[in-house]
Scaffold this motif. Structure first.
Motif, PDB file in Angstrom:
ATOM      1  N   LEU A   1      61.676 -36.623  81.119  1.00 58.61           N
ATOM      2  CA  LEU A   1      60.518 -36.342  81.968  1.00 58.61           C
ATOM      3  C   LEU A   1      60.659 -35.008  82.689  1.00 58.61           C
ATOM      4  N   LEU A   2      61.849 -34.783  83.262  1.00 60.62           N
ATOM      5  CA  LEU A   2      62.059 -33.578  84.057  1.00 60.62           C
ATOM      6  C   LEU A   2      62.230 -32.327  83.197  1.00 60.62           C
ATOM      7  N   ARG A   3      62.876 -32.519  82.033  1.00 69.27           N
ATOM      8  CA  ARG A   3      63.170 -31.389  81.147  1.00 69.27           C
ATOM      9  C   ARG A   3      63.872 -30.266  81.900  1.00 69.27           C
ATOM     10  N   HIS A   4      64.838 -30.669  82.712  1.00 72.92           N
ATOM     11  CA  HIS A   4      65.567 -29.726  83.557  1.00 72.92           C
ATOM     12  C   HIS A   4      66.952 -29.481  82.952  1.00 72.92           C
ATOM     13  N   PRO A   5      67.372 -28.227  82.813  1.00 77.19           N
ATOM     14  CA  PRO A   5      68.665 -27.931  82.189  1.00 77.19           C
ATOM     15  C   PRO A   5      69.838 -28.647  82.852  1.00 77.19           C
ATOM     16  N   GLU A   6      69.817 -28.729  84.190  1.00 77.93           N
ATOM     17  CA  GLU A   6      70.935 -29.368  84.883  1.00 77.93           C
ATOM     18  C   GLU A   6      70.969 -30.870  84.630  1.00 77.93           C
ATOM     19  N   THR A   7      69.801 -31.483  84.439  1.00 81.30           N
ATOM     20  CA  THR A   7      69.765 -32.909  84.118  1.00 81.30           C
ATOM     21  C   THR A   7      70.352 -33.159  82.737  1.00 81.30           C
ATOM     22  N   TRP A   8      69.976 -32.314  81.780  1.00 76.70           N
ATOM     23  CA  TRP A   8      70.543 -32.448  80.435  1.00 76.70           C
ATOM     24  C   TRP A   8      72.039 -32.144  80.443  1.00 76.70           C
ATOM     25  N   ALA A   9      72.451 -31.202  81.288  1.00 73.96           N
ATOM     26  CA  ALA A   9      73.885 -30.899  81.405  1.00 73.96           C
ATOM     27  C   ALA A   9      74.638 -32.118  81.913  1.00 73.96           C
ATOM     28  N   TRP A  10      74.039 -32.849  82.872  1.00 74.22           N
ATOM     29  CA  TRP A  10      74.672 -34.061  83.384  1.00 74.22           C
ATOM     30  C   TRP A  10      74.764 -35.123  82.299  1.00 74.22           C
ATOM     31  N   ILE A  11      73.707 -35.274  81.495  1.00 74.72           N
ATOM     32  CA  ILE A  11      73.723 -36.223  80.385  1.00 74.72           C
ATOM     33  C   ILE A  11      74.839 -35.862  79.404  1.00 74.72           C
ATOM     34  N   ALA A  12      74.941 -34.572  79.079  1.00 82.02           N
ATOM     35  CA  ALA A  12      75.986 -34.122  78.153  1.00 82.02           C
ATOM     36  C   ALA A  12      77.369 -34.375  78.727  1.00 82.02           C
ATOM     37  N   GLN A  13      77.528 -34.184  80.036  1.00 83.96           N
ATOM     38  CA  GLN A  13      78.831 -34.419  80.652  1.00 83.96           C
ATOM     39  C   GLN A  13      79.219 -35.891  80.600  1.00 83.96           C
ATOM     40  N   VAL A  14      78.244 -36.764  80.789  1.00 84.88           N
ATOM     41  CA  VAL A  14      78.527 -38.201  80.723  1.00 84.88           C
ATOM     42  C   VAL A  14      78.914 -38.602  79.306  1.00 84.88           C
ATOM     43  N   VAL A  15      78.152 -38.126  78.315  1.00 85.52           N
ATOM     44  CA  VAL A  15      78.440 -38.479  76.918  1.00 85.52           C
ATOM     45  C   VAL A  15      79.815 -37.958  76.511  1.00 85.52           C
ATOM     46  N   THR A  16      80.101 -36.697  76.842  1.00 81.09           N
ATOM     47  CA  THR A  16      81.405 -36.141  76.482  1.00 81.09           C
ATOM     48  C   THR A  16      82.531 -36.819  77.252  1.00 81.09           C
ATOM     49  N   ALA A  17      82.235 -37.335  78.447  1.00 79.39           N
ATOM     50  CA  ALA A  17      83.265 -38.031  79.224  1.00 79.39           C
ATOM     51  C   ALA A  17      83.781 -39.253  78.469  1.00 79.39           C
ATOM     52  N   PHE A  18      82.881 -40.007  77.834  1.00 76.12           N
ATOM     53  CA  PHE A  18      83.296 -41.181  77.078  1.00 76.12           C
ATOM     54  C   PHE A  18      84.147 -40.779  75.869  1.00 76.12           C
ATOM     55  N   ILE A  19      83.734 -39.704  75.187  1.00 80.09           N
ATOM     56  CA  ILE A  19      84.492 -39.243  74.023  1.00 80.09           C
ATOM     57  C   ILE A  19      85.882 -38.774  74.446  1.00 80.09           C
ATOM     58  N   VAL A  20      85.927 -37.967  75.498  1.00 82.11           N
ATOM     59  CA  VAL A  20      87.203 -37.435  75.978  1.00 82.11           C
ATOM     60  C   VAL A  20      88.108 -38.556  76.481  1.00 82.11           C
ATOM     61  N   ALA A  21      87.550 -39.491  77.234  1.00 79.55           N
ATOM     62  CA  ALA A  21      88.365 -40.575  77.791  1.00 79.55           C
ATOM     63  C   ALA A  21      89.030 -41.385  76.689  1.00 79.55           C
ATOM     64  N   ALA A  22      88.287 -41.697  75.636  1.00 79.38           N
ATOM     65  CA  ALA A  22      88.838 -42.515  74.551  1.00 79.38           C
ATOM     66  C   ALA A  22      89.896 -41.756  73.757  1.00 79.38           C
ATOM     67  N   LEU A  23      89.570 -40.549  73.316  1.00 80.48           N
ATOM     68  CA  LEU A  23      90.471 -39.815  72.426  1.00 80.48           C
ATOM     69  C   LEU A  23      91.651 -39.205  73.164  1.00 80.48           C
ATOM     70  N   VAL A  24      91.443 -38.749  74.396  1.00 76.96           N
ATOM     71  CA  VAL A  24      92.563 -38.172  75.153  1.00 76.96           C
ATOM     72  C   VAL A  24      93.568 -39.253  75.532  1.00 76.96           C
ATOM     73  N   THR A  25      93.096 -40.455  75.826  1.00 75.90           N
ATOM     74  CA  THR A  25      94.012 -41.555  76.126  1.00 75.90           C
ATOM     75  C   THR A  25      94.952 -41.804  74.954  1.00 75.90           C
ATOM     76  N   ILE A  26      94.388 -41.840  73.756  1.00 77.00           N
ATOM     77  CA  ILE A  26      95.216 -42.039  72.550  1.00 77.00           C
ATOM     78  C   ILE A  26      96.129 -40.837  72.337  1.00 77.00           C
TER      79      ILE A  26
END
Length: 217
Positions: free
Chosen positions: A102-127
């Motif tokens: 709805l907002l189409r705001h770069p910072e909102t999409w950046a937050w979404i990307a940070q959350v998605v990458t957080a899950f990837i990093v948390a799983a693979l970095v732990t291993i």
């Protein structure tokens, strides 16, 4: 934009402020370590002996063991503190996605990307941390075996871009939150962040390719 903007509004306490500082400090420490770790591993570009020599010095000083344990602790603290702002519930995740569209705001999409990458990093970095700590010292041949067999090459192809993006977005958003990123320097810092992202990715992918092609004895 605050990472808890999707969560129900509630009064912020002094504890929230301290946790924000802990999150920023641990994130900065992990970002610095990730860059230093990549520089250390990239020494393999000069040959297996270069990496093994550096590793031998660090192992003699017990830096690999002590440093690995400390980084594991910092990683756990950072993940725990940051998790309080992630929408784990399906309804919250859907709301976050709708707001982003709805907002189409770069910072909102950046937050979404940070959350998605957080899950990837948390799983693979732990291993990755567990694998590394249980197979010290670091050696070129050991790393090459992991990359060439067992699917780690494809895992690293996913992890490295996710990690680089997570670090750059995290640094940019922390700077914006604490007043280091302003309207005047936003464009310059954004461009420099993209340069940093590209440089990190190029070096990490070259290092990964070197391990992929390293002859095994």
């Amino acid at each position: 934009m605050e990472t808890d903007c999707i969560a129900p509004a509630r009064p912020r306490s002094r504890a929230d402020g301290w946790l924000d500082w802990v999150q920023m400090a641990t994130g900065a420490a992990l970002a610095l370590f990730a860059c230093m770790h990549m520089l250390f591993l990239s020494s393999v570009l000069f040959g297996a002996g270069a990496l093994n020599g550096l590793s031998a010095v660090m192992d003699t000083l017990h830096l690999e063991t002590v440093g690995g344990v400390l980084i594991a602790i910092v990683f756990c603290v950072h993940a725990t503190v940051a998790a309080r702002k992630i929408p784990f519930k399906a309804a919250q995740a859907v709301t976050a996605w709708r707001h982003a569209r709805l907002l189409r705001h770069p910072e909102t999409w950046a937050w979404i990307a940070q959350v998605v990458t957080a899950f990837i990093v948390a799983a693979l970095v732990t291993i990755h941390i567990w694998t590394g700590l249980t197979d010290l010292p670091v050696q070129a041949q050991k790393s090459a075996v992991r990359v060439q067999f067992g699917g780690w090459f494809w895992a690293y192809l996913l992890l490295l871009p996710a990690l680089a993006l997570h670090l750059v977005i995290g640094a940019w958003r922390a700077g914006a939150k604490w007043g280091l990123v302003t309207r005047e320097n936003r464009a310059v810092l954004t461009r420099n962040g993209l340069y940093l992202l590209a440089g990190f990715l190029c070096l990490s992918l070259l290092t990964l390719l070197r391990f992929r092609l390293l002859p095994l004895d």
